[in-house]
Design a protein around this motif. Structure first.
Motif, short mmCIF file in Angstrom:
data_model
loop_
_atom_site.label_atom_id
_atom_site.label_comp_id
_atom_site.label_asym_id
_atom_site.label_seq_id
_atom_site.Cartn_x
_atom_site.Cartn_y
_atom_site.Cartn_z
N MET A 156 -17.73 23.42 64.33
CA MET A 156 -18.05 24.83 64.51
C MET A 156 -17.87 25.30 65.95
SD MET A 156 -20.55 25.38 61.38
CE MET A 156 -20.43 27.05 61.59
N ASN A 198 -16.47 30.18 62.06
CA ASN A 198 -17.11 30.37 60.77
C ASN A 198 -16.05 30.29 59.67
OD1 ASN A 198 -19.02 31.02 58.81
ND2 ASN A 198 -18.71 33.23 59.06
N LYS A 199 -16.03 29.18 58.95
CA LYS A 199 -15.04 28.97 57.89
C LYS A 199 -13.62 29.15 58.41
CE LYS A 199 -18.24 30.46 54.25
NZ LYS A 199 -18.47 31.41 53.13
N GLY A 200 -13.38 28.59 59.59
CA GLY A 200 -12.05 28.62 60.17
C GLY A 200 -11.72 29.85 60.99
N THR A 201 -12.63 30.83 61.03
CA THR A 201 -12.39 32.08 61.74
C THR A 201 -13.35 32.23 62.91
OG1 THR A 201 -11.68 33.13 59.68
CG2 THR A 201 -12.27 34.59 61.51
#
Length: 238
Positions: A156, A198-201
């Motif tokens: 993260m 956050n989830k790859g973003t």
């Protein structure tokens, strides 16, 4: 990783005084507003300097505890905010060595605690690290009332090394008074913003913390004898 949500009712070291009855007879007449002290030196890593917005010291603190007592407590609380409230060392560090370093860092908070508070904090820290799944447990709540350990795991963290993990660290208000049992009573509100993935973003989360502290003088130094705290997290929208 706790990104959005509310931690409520976290406490440590049995303060024995609720916010509703902490003031003895209400605010003192002619309460003095003391200008903020200089911003703490040596910002931690890339997090930037702390901002201090408002410090209020009630006249009766110096009147009953001695000249300059309020300023001494102010300086201690600003250092605690810098060292532990929102500090980049509170992120999860990988491996056995990182875990040991994190444990030592958290136990270093005992230097600012009375013997009773330090004993309770030691138990909290050791219990936290013994638990296989710490989030949501009593030890985790107690930890989060003092710091924000465990905000990040490796996946993260921002991939860009020039992006700070946290920024906009601010002491929004610091009020110093006396509680009904004669201890110095402090309420402190702080805030910070966090960069994470956050989830790859890439994303940003806001954290706002409210803490109460009860302090006693031990061998000429002010020590934290009890505290409680809550922290709220919210994902910032584009």
């Amino acid at each position: 990783m706790l990104v959005v949500g509310v931690l409520a009712g976290a406490s440590a070291c049995s303060p024995d005084v609720s916010e509703s009855d902490a003031r003895d007879g209400g605010p003192a007449a002619g309460a003095a507003s003391t200008p903020p002290s200089p911003e703490p030196e040596a910002p931690v890593l890339s997090a930037g300097e702390w901002k201090v917005r408002k410090v209020v010291i009630e006249d009766r603190v110096d009147g009953l505890k001695g000249p300059g007592a309020g300023e001494e407590v102010r300086d201690l609380m600003l250092r605690i905010a810098r060292d532990h409230t929102f500090n980049e060392r509170s992120f999860v560090h990988d491996g056995k060595k990182g875990r040991a370093e994190s444990t030592r860092w958290m136990l270093s908070a005992r230097r600012d605690m009375t013997a009773d508070a330090a004993r309770d904090w030691t138990s909290t820290v050791k219990t936290y690290f013994r638990e296989k799944k710490a989030d949501g447990t009593e030890a985790w709540n107690d930890m989060m009332s003092w710091t924000t350990y465990g905000m990040y795991d490796k996946a993260m963290r921002p991939t860009d090394p020039t992006v700070p993990l946290m920024f906009d660290r601010t002491v929004k208000s610091l009020d110093i008074d006396l509680s009904t049992d004669g201890r110095v009573w402090v309420t402190m509100k702080t805030g910070a913003r966090f960069n994470f993935v956050n989830k790859g973003t890439p994303a940003v989360s806001r954290a706002d913390r409210t803490q109460e502290f009860w302090l006693k003088e031990v061998d000429g130094q002010w020590k934290v004898d009890g505290w409680n705290g809550t922290v709220e997290f919210a994902l910032e929208k584009d």
